[in-house]
Design a protein around this motif. Structure first.
Motif, PDB file in Angstrom:
ATOM      1  N   GLU A 187      -1.302  22.554  16.942  1.00  9.20           N
ATOM      2  CA  GLU A 187      -2.187  21.623  16.260  1.00  9.20           C
ATOM      3  C   GLU A 187      -1.414  20.389  15.794  1.00  9.20           C
ATOM      4  OE1 GLU A 187      -5.754  23.971  14.070  1.00  9.20           O
ATOM      5  OE2 GLU A 187      -3.788  24.175  13.120  1.00  9.20           O
ATOM      6  N   GLU A 188      -1.871  19.228  16.224  1.00 10.40           N
ATOM      7  CA  GLU A 188      -1.244  17.968  15.822  1.00 10.40           C
ATOM      8  C   GLU A 188      -1.978  17.390  14.612  1.00 10.40           C
ATOM      9  OE1 GLU A 188      -0.333  13.438  17.313  1.00 10.40           O
ATOM     10  OE2 GLU A 188      -1.706  14.714  18.458  1.00 10.40           O
ATOM     11  N   VAL A 189      -1.895  18.133  13.504  1.00 13.55           N
ATOM     12  CA  VAL A 189      -2.474  17.693  12.239  1.00 13.55           C
ATOM     13  C   VAL A 189      -1.492  18.076  11.135  1.00 13.55           C
ATOM     14  CG1 VAL A 189      -4.882  17.899  12.976  1.00 13.55           C
ATOM     15  CG2 VAL A 189      -3.741  19.869  11.941  1.00 13.55           C
ATOM     16  N   SER A 190      -1.612  17.419  10.000  1.00 14.74           N
ATOM     17  CA  SER A 190      -0.782  17.779   8.855  1.00 14.74           C
ATOM     18  C   SER A 190      -0.979  19.253   8.516  1.00 14.74           C
ATOM     19  CB  SER A 190      -1.143  16.904   7.661  1.00 14.74           C
ATOM     20  OG  SER A 190      -0.369  17.239   6.533  1.00 14.74           O
ATOM     21  N   LEU A 191       0.112  19.976   8.337  1.00 13.14           N
ATOM     22  CA  LEU A 191       0.086  21.412   8.066  1.00 13.14           C
ATOM     23  C   LEU A 191      -0.601  22.189   9.192  1.00 13.14           C
ATOM     24  CD1 LEU A 191      -0.647  21.497   4.209  1.00 13.14           C
ATOM     25  CD2 LEU A 191       1.561  21.602   5.389  1.00 13.14           C
ATOM     26  N   GLY A 192      -0.430  21.696  10.420  1.00 18.53           N
ATOM     27  CA  GLY A 192      -1.002  22.365  11.576  1.00 18.53           C
ATOM     28  C   GLY A 192      -0.273  23.657  11.909  1.00 18.53           C
ATOM     29  N   TYR A 193      -0.964  24.510  12.658  1.00 19.53           N
ATOM     30  CA  TYR A 193      -0.422  25.804  13.069  1.00 19.53           C
ATOM     31  C   TYR A 193      -0.090  25.813  14.561  1.00 19.53           C
ATOM     32  CZ  TYR A 193      -2.144  28.076   8.745  1.00 19.53           C
ATOM     33  OH  TYR A 193      -2.380  28.461   7.443  1.00 19.53           O
ATOM     34  N   VAL A 194       0.700  26.822  14.941  1.00 20.71           N
ATOM     35  CA  VAL A 194       0.856  27.211  16.335  1.00 20.71           C
ATOM     36  C   VAL A 194      -0.012  28.446  16.553  1.00 20.71           C
ATOM     37  CG1 VAL A 194       2.430  28.081  18.107  1.00 20.71           C
ATOM     38  CG2 VAL A 194       3.204  26.311  16.513  1.00 20.71           C
ATOM     39  N   TYR A 195      -0.770  28.446  17.649  1.00 22.14           N
ATOM     40  CA  TYR A 195      -1.588  29.597  18.021  1.00 22.14           C
ATOM     41  C   TYR A 195      -1.068  30.171  19.334  1.00 22.14           C
ATOM     42  CZ  TYR A 195      -4.962  28.290  14.441  1.00 22.14           C
ATOM     43  OH  TYR A 195      -5.566  28.006  13.235  1.00 22.14           O
ATOM     44  N   GLU A 196      -0.870  31.478  19.353  1.00 19.53           N
ATOM     45  CA  GLU A 196      -0.454  32.142  20.583  1.00 19.53           C
ATOM     46  C   GLU A 196      -1.700  32.650  21.291  1.00 19.53           C
ATOM     47  OE1 GLU A 196       2.962  35.183  22.243  1.00 19.53           O
ATOM     48  OE2 GLU A 196       2.405  35.293  20.107  1.00 19.53           O
ATOM     49  N   THR A 197      -1.890  32.205  22.517  1.00 18.93           N
ATOM     50  CA  THR A 197      -3.121  32.493  23.241  1.00 18.93           C
ATOM     51  C   THR A 197      -2.830  33.233  24.547  1.00 18.93           C
ATOM     52  OG1 THR A 197      -3.137  30.442  24.533  1.00 18.93           O
ATOM     53  CG2 THR A 197      -4.065  30.337  22.313  1.00 18.93           C
ATOM     54  N   ASP A 198      -3.859  33.856  25.076  1.00 19.24           N
ATOM     55  CA  ASP A 198      -3.763  34.632  26.311  1.00 19.24           C
ATOM     56  C   ASP A 198      -4.391  33.847  27.460  1.00 19.24           C
ATOM     57  OD1 ASP A 198      -3.708  36.491  28.322  1.00 19.24           O
ATOM     58  OD2 ASP A 198      -5.217  37.818  27.439  1.00 19.24           O
ATOM     59  N   PRO A 199      -3.582  33.330  28.400  1.00 16.93           N
ATOM     60  CA  PRO A 199      -4.138  32.556  29.518  1.00 16.93           C
ATOM     61  C   PRO A 199      -5.125  33.345  30.374  1.00 16.93           C
ATOM     62  CG  PRO A 199      -1.750  32.359  29.410  1.00 16.93           C
ATOM     63  CD  PRO A 199      -2.126  33.449  28.476  1.00 16.93           C
ATOM     64  N   TYR A 200      -5.019  34.674  30.334  1.00 19.53           N
ATOM     65  CA  TYR A 200      -5.863  35.512  31.184  1.00 19.53           C
ATOM     66  C   TYR A 200      -7.199  35.829  30.535  1.00 19.53           C
ATOM     67  CZ  TYR A 200      -1.291  35.814  33.294  1.00 19.53           C
ATOM     68  OH  TYR A 200      -0.075  35.474  33.851  1.00 19.53           O
ATOM     69  N   GLY A 201      -7.368  35.399  29.289  1.00 18.77           N
ATOM     70  CA  GLY A 201      -8.648  35.534  28.623  1.00 18.77           C
ATOM     71  C   GLY A 201      -8.987  36.929  28.171  1.00 18.77           C
ATOM     72  N   VAL A 202      -7.989  37.800  28.029  1.00 16.78           N
ATOM     73  CA  VAL A 202      -8.235  39.191  27.639  1.00 16.78           C
ATOM     74  C   VAL A 202      -8.050  39.383  26.140  1.00 16.78           C
ATOM     75  CG1 VAL A 202      -7.485  41.581  27.935  1.00 16.78           C
ATOM     76  CG2 VAL A 202      -7.561  40.030  29.910  1.00 16.78           C
ATOM     77  N   ASN A 203      -6.922  38.906  25.612  1.00 17.70           N
ATOM     78  CA  ASN A 203      -6.589  39.127  24.204  1.00 17.70           C
ATOM     79  C   ASN A 203      -6.966  37.920  23.353  1.00 17.70           C
ATOM     80  OD1 ASN A 203      -5.271  41.703  24.683  1.00 17.70           O
ATOM     81  ND2 ASN A 203      -3.623  40.509  25.631  1.00 17.70           N
ATOM     82  N   ALA A 204      -7.381  38.177  22.130  1.00 20.76           N
ATOM     83  CA  ALA A 204      -7.741  37.106  21.209  1.00 20.76           C
ATOM     84  C   ALA A 204      -6.512  36.304  20.806  1.00 20.76           C
ATOM     85  CB  ALA A 204      -8.408  37.694  19.973  1.00 20.76           C
ATOM     86  N   ALA A 205      -6.705  35.016  20.543  1.00 16.80           N
ATOM     87  CA  ALA A 205      -5.615  34.162  20.091  1.00 16.80           C
ATOM     88  C   ALA A 205      -5.172  34.582  18.689  1.00 16.80           C
ATOM     89  CB  ALA A 205      -6.064  32.707  20.089  1.00 16.80           C
ATOM     90  N   VAL A 206      -3.872  34.373  18.399  1.00 17.07           N
ATOM     91  CA  VAL A 206      -3.292  34.768  17.119  1.00 17.07           C
ATOM     92  C   VAL A 206      -2.579  33.581  16.487  1.00 17.07           C
ATOM     93  CG1 VAL A 206      -1.704  36.337  15.940  1.00 17.07           C
ATOM     94  CG2 VAL A 206      -2.965  37.121  17.972  1.00 17.07           C
ATOM     95  N   GLN A 207      -2.870  33.318  15.226  1.00 18.99           N
ATOM     96  CA  GLN A 207      -2.184  32.262  14.489  1.00 18.99           C
ATOM     97  C   GLN A 207      -0.758  32.715  14.171  1.00 18.99           C
ATOM     98  OE1 GLN A 207      -3.058  31.223  10.135  1.00 18.99           O
ATOM     99  NE2 GLN A 207      -4.458  29.851  11.246  1.00 18.99           N
ATOM    100  N   ARG A 208       0.211  31.795  14.315  1.00 20.31           N
ATOM    101  CA  ARG A 208       1.620  32.125  14.088  1.00 20.31           C
ATOM    102  C   ARG A 208       2.204  31.239  12.980  1.00 20.31           C
ATOM    103  NH1 ARG A 208       1.741  37.101  15.893  1.00 20.31           N
ATOM    104  NH2 ARG A 208       1.665  37.342  18.176  1.00 20.31           N
TER     105      ARG A 208
END
Length: 386
Positions: free
Chosen positions: A145-166
């Motif tokens: 996220e390119e915003v102040s206090l933005g997060y990194v999210y770990e995502t699944d390119p294969y669309g199986v697992n839900a994204a997780v905030q890191r």
């Protein structure tokens, strides 16, 4: 030792042979890249998609913002930005961020072995201004996220697992990420005029839920040595991460980031530079600086997203400029690889190679309309050197 000598002697298994500076202790730095003849020759006339390419290369449109991706029922997102490719059996997947706020997120397009689109789907929703990111060795996509206090999210390119905030990877105005499997860290850029360059050391490699965030500490020169210092409060509150460590080196608008063969490159848009960290001896230098090109004839301006080929070439996309992707070769030559015409109110984003290295994906974020709803995602196929 010249860069080309080092590169040709490098053996990295299946990884990319890296464009890198001299890695010998005490050796003089190589000069930043200068204009010259590119490896594929001059650009030809614009094709039917408005793209100027060298001889032997062709382009096609993969997706348009707000329109259904051909062969699927999925409408492509607005403002396509950072991207990466992932192997998928005999085919592959291209993921792309959406740099809008609110909403944002990321989507994926799936290809079979012949390059036919077989699916498209959402892999991240409900986030803000997802700009760049990076691929992990365990085949996840880090969407930043390119915003102040933005997060990194770990995502699944294969669309199986839900994204997780890191959140352990820090809260700041994130841009790109690049994983280093040798040192088992992830490098991170920050899009601020006085931003920093970071690395995240996971407690367990392959698990980004916990670890240590560090910031690069160095002098004010454009070359020298560097160290890493822990960031006391990665959550960036009440003090921004870039302001917590005395002597942390400031960079003017961190953008793209790429790692290969003990070297990490990142771009800064505020001064049109490509920086290079030589990780075996903890030194840094400039790989490119448009102000160091004589006569004001710099082919690469508005430096932004960056990726690398298996040959060791860097491909740097322009945010503005004359809408080119330029190549920087291991021999320190910079030249245009392609140019998008008729889209001067846009920027080029998300360059990434297919697993075989013969297809390059990228987007024009605002397309011909100049609006985030007018994004276009492309593929270029041809005789890329590998």
């Amino acid at each position: 030792m010249e860069r080309r000598t080092f590169l040709r002697g490098a053996v990295i298994g299946s990884s990319a042979a890296a464009f890198g500076g001299t890695l010998m202790h005490g050796a003089a730095y190589a000069a930043p890249a200068q204009p010259g003849a590119g490896p594929y020759g001059a650009l030809g006339a614009a094709d039917a998609n408005g793209i100027m390419l060298p001889s032997g290369f062709t382009s096609r449109v993969i997706a348009r913002s707000g329109q259904t991706v051909s062969g699927t029922s999925y409408a492509w997102h607005s403002a396509p930005d950072g991207g990466a490719c992932f192997a998928d059996g005999s085919g592959w997947i291209y993921v792309s961020n959406s740099e809008i706020n609110p909403s944002g997120g990321a989507s994926a397009v799936k290809f079979n072995s012949s390059g036919t689109v077989t699916g498209a789907y959402r892999i991240l929703s409900g986030t803000r201004q997802n700009c760049a990111g990076g691929k992990t060795p365990w085949n996840t996509w880090l969407s930043c996220e390119e915003v102040s206090l933005g997060y990194v999210y770990e995502t699944d390119p294969y669309g199986v697992n839900a994204a997780v905030q890191r959140p352990a990877m820090g809260r700041f105005k994130h841009e790109a990420a690049a994983a280093d499997p040798v040192r088992q860290v992830v490098y991170l850029t920050e899009d601020e005029t006085n931003g920093c360059f970071y690395r995240f050391i996971p407690t367990t490699w392959g698990n980004l839920s916990a670890g240590t965030l560090q910031v690069l500490q160095a002098g004010t020169a454009t070359s020298g040595s560097f160290t890493w210092q822990n960031v006391p409060d990665p959550d960036g509150s009440p003090t921004a991460t870039r302001s917590q460590v005395s002597g942390s080196k400031k960079f003017n608008g961190g953008e793209g980031c790429h790692y290969a063969n003990d070297t990490v490159w990142f771009t800064t848009k505020g001064d049109n530079r490509v920086w290079q960290l030589n990780l075996t001896n903890n030194t840094y230098e400039l790989a490119y600086d448009d102000s160091l090109v004589p006569g004001g004839a710099a082919p690469l301006t508005g430096v932004d997203n960056v990726t690398g080929s298996s040959y060791g070439d860097l491909y740097v996309a322009e945010d503005g400029g004359n809408m080119e992707i330029c190549v920087i070769t291991p021999d320190d030559v910079v030249a245009p690889f392609l140019r998008i015409t008729g889209q001067s109110s846009s920027e080029i984003t998300g360059p990434a190679f297919s697993p075989a290295g013969n297809r390059l994906y990228f987007s024009s974020q605002r397309g011909t309309s100049g609006s985030s709803s007018g994004g276009i995602t492309y593929e270029v196929t041809g005789p890329f050197r590998t």
